[in-house]
Design a protein around this motif. Structure first.
Motif, PDB file in Angstrom:
ATOM      1  N   PRO A 204     121.534  39.863  47.492  1.00 42.06           N
ATOM      2  CA  PRO A 204     122.414  39.234  48.485  1.00 42.06           C
ATOM      3  C   PRO A 204     122.100  37.739  48.574  1.00 42.06           C
ATOM      4  O   PRO A 204     120.948  37.333  48.422  1.00 42.06           O
ATOM      5  N   ASN A 206     121.707  34.021  50.432  1.00 45.31           N
ATOM      6  CA  ASN A 206     121.142  33.608  51.714  1.00 45.31           C
ATOM      7  C   ASN A 206     121.222  32.091  51.822  1.00 45.31           C
ATOM      8  O   ASN A 206     120.396  31.364  51.272  1.00 45.31           O
ATOM      9  N   HIS A 231     127.085  35.059  42.878  1.00 48.97           N
ATOM     10  CA  HIS A 231     128.193  35.209  43.836  1.00 48.97           C
ATOM     11  C   HIS A 231     129.239  34.116  43.622  1.00 48.97           C
ATOM     12  O   HIS A 231     130.442  34.360  43.751  1.00 48.97           O
TER      13      HIS A 231
END
Length: 431
Positions: A204, A206, A231
Motif C-alpha cells: 500500500p 503511504n 500505484h
C-alpha cells in the motif's frame, strides 16, 4: 433483436474511479457506460504465470468491480487479442462511443490507432484524454517547438506552466455514477485469466512518508519509501492529486515526478531509445557482455555488498531503493562493461513499478548513453556509496544475512574496472 446502445470506458493505466479524466467525460455520455478492462495477450504472453504485476492489476480491478456493484453496475473483464475483443464487442452491443485515456508508449500508440480506426469504421466515435501526466507530448517544448533533451530547462518550463494554472483541477465522477450500465458481469478469477498468485505483493502507498523525502531519500536502511511508484504506474492514484500534494509538501519529490514526465516525452519524441543509445556517438563502445558475470549481477553475488543487497531486494520483493538502483546500474555498465539493454531487460522482468520510459531513461543515464546522462567517466565506487549511505550496514545485513560470516571476494577490483571502463568508453565514442 435490437442491440443495446451503450458507451464504453476502457480502463488501461488508470485503475481507479475517482479523478479519472476519460471516465469523467464518458459518464456524461447520452448512453449507459460499460466499464471495460482487457487483459491483452500481446502483453501477457511474455510474462511468467506468477507475475506479481498481473496479480496487482487483478486485485485493483476487483476493488473497482466491488465499488461498481454497490451502485448496481459491474466491470466487464475480457482477455485476448485487443483487436479481436473489440470486434466481438462491436457485434454484441450497439457501441456509440468509446472513451479512454491516452498512453504514450510505442506499442500503446500503435494499438490505440488500430482500435480507433476499427471503431470509426463501425461508426463508433473514439474519445481520448490526457490523464496519466500533467503535461503530455509537445506541451513542454523549447521556443522553437523542439523537445527538451536536458532535464533542468525542461523542469523550469514545466514549473512555469504548472504555476500559471495551479492547482490542476481534479475530475470527480461521484455525482454522475448513475450513468453506469446496470448489469452484473461475471468477474474472472486470476486463474481463469491464466495466472496464479505471486508471493511478491505491491505494498500500500503511504504519502506521509514523503514529508521528509529530501532528507531521507538516499538512505536505503531508512523505511521512508512511499511505495507510490507501482500505484502511479498502474493509475491506482491520480497524478493530479499527487502533484498538487507534492507542490505543497516537498519540492524534491515533485522533481522526481517531473523526471517521470521528462522521460515520457523523450520516449515519445525519440522512440529509438527503447533499444538504441540516445547518443549515437556511443554506438562504438566494445561491451564485454560476459554472461557469467551478468548472472552473478542478477543473483546478487558480485562480492560488492550494496550491489548484491540491491539485487536481492529486487529479486525477493520487486522493489529496489532509488539510490541503490543507480549503484547497481552503474556497476553493470561501467565495472562489468555489460550493455545497459541487458540490465534494462532484467529490471523490466522484476520491477513492480516497471515503466518503459523511466526504465530506459534511467539505464541510459547510468550508462552515459542517454540524454542529460551521467558523464562516461563518472564511475560510482560501490564501497564509498556503502560507507556514505549505509554506514552501519543495516541495509546490506537485511538482504545479505551471510555478510558477517566473511563476504565473498569481489568479482572485479574497483580501480582496475574504473580505468578499464573509462578507456573503453574513450576508445568507443565517436567524436
Amino acid at each position: 433483436m435490437t442491440k443495446q446502445e451503450v458507451t464504453f470506458f476502457w480502463f488501461r493505466r488508470d485503475l481507479r474511479l475517482e479523478d479519472n479524466v476519460g471516465l469523467y467525460h464518458a459518464l456524461q455520455s447520452k448512453f449507459p457506460v460499460i466499464p471495460l478492462f482487457i487483459f491483452d495477450d500481446a502483453i501477457l504472453d511474455s510474462l511468467p504465470k506468477n507475475d506479481a504485476r498481473v496479480g496487482f492489476i487483478h486485485e485493483s480491478l476487483a476493488k473497482i468491480n466491488q465499488q461498481l456493484q454497490e451502485i448496481g453496475s459491474s466491470l466487464l473483464v475480457k482477455k485476448g487479442k485487443t483487436q479481436q475483443v473489440w470486434q466481438e464487442l462491436l457485434q454484441e452491443f450497439e457501441v456509440k462511443e468509446v472513451y479512454f485515456n491516452k498512453d504514450y508508449e510505442p506499442y500503446a500508440l500503435e494499438r490505440d490507432l488500430a482500435i480507433s480506426e476499427l471503431l470509426e469504421s463501425n461508426k463508433t466515435k473514439p474519445h481520448s484524454y490526457k490523464d496519466q501526466v500533467i503535461f503530455e507530448e509537445k506541451e513542454i517544448t523549447k521556443a522553437d517547438g523542439l523537445p527538451y533533451t536536458v532535464y533542468t530547462p525542461y523542469k523550469n518550463k514545466w514549473l512555469e506552466k504548472y504555476k500559471s494554472m495551479a492547482p490542476i483541477p481534479e475530475f470527480e465522477a461521484v455525482n454522475i455514477f448513475s450513468n453506469f450500465f446496470k448489469f452484473h458481469f461475471d468477474f474472472p478469477t486470476l486463474e481463469q485469466i491464466g495466472f496464479e498468485e505471486s508471493t511478491i505483493k505491491v505494498q500500500p502507498h503511504n504519502l506521509s512518508k514523503i514529508a521528509n523525502y529530501h532528507e531521507t531519500r538516499d538512505f536505503p536502511a531508512i523505511d521512508s519509501t512511499s511505495y507510490l511508484s507501482p500505484h502511479l504506474r498502474f493509475g491506482t492514484v491520480s497524478i493530479r492529486k499527487l502533484v498538487n500534494w507534492a507542490v505543497r509538501k516537498n519540492e524534491v519529490f515533485l522533481s522526481e515526478l517531473i523526471w517521470r514526465e521528462f522521460f515520457m516525452q523523450i520516449l515519445f519524441s525519440f522512440p529509438k531509445v527503447v533499444t538504441h543509445n540516445f547518443k549515437s556517438a556511443y554506438d562504438g563502445i566494445q561491451w564485454r557482455n560476459n554472461e557469467e558475470e551478468f548472472k552473478r549481477w542478477c543473483t546478487g553475488t558480485t562480492g560488492y555488498p550494496m550491489v548484491d543487497a540491491g539485487m536481492r531486494q529486487l529479486n525477493e520483493t520487486g522493489y529496489m531503493h532509488n539510490r541503490v538502483r543507480m549503484v547497481v546500474a552503474s556497476f553493470l555498465c561501467k565495472h562489468l562493461l555489460i550493455q545497459w539493454q541487458w540490465g534494462e531487460a532484467y529490471f523490466a522482468q522484476k520491477l513492480l513499478d516497471y515503466e518503459l520510459s523511466a526504465n530506459v531513461g534511467n539505464w541510459q543515464w547510468a550508462a552515459g548513453t542517454g540524454c542529460d546522462a551521467a558523464p562516461y567517466f563518472r564511475v560510482f565506487n560501490p564501497e564509498i556509496q556503502l560507507t556514505k549511505f549505509d554506514e552501519k550496514g543495516i541495509y546490506i545485513r537485511k538482504w545479505i544475512p551471510e555478510f558477517n560470516l566473511g563476504y565473498g571476494k569481489p568479482i572485479v577490483e574497483h580501480a582496475m574496472a574504473r580505468d578499464r571502463a573509462i578507456a573503453t568508453y574513450k576508445a568507443g565514442i565517436v567524436k
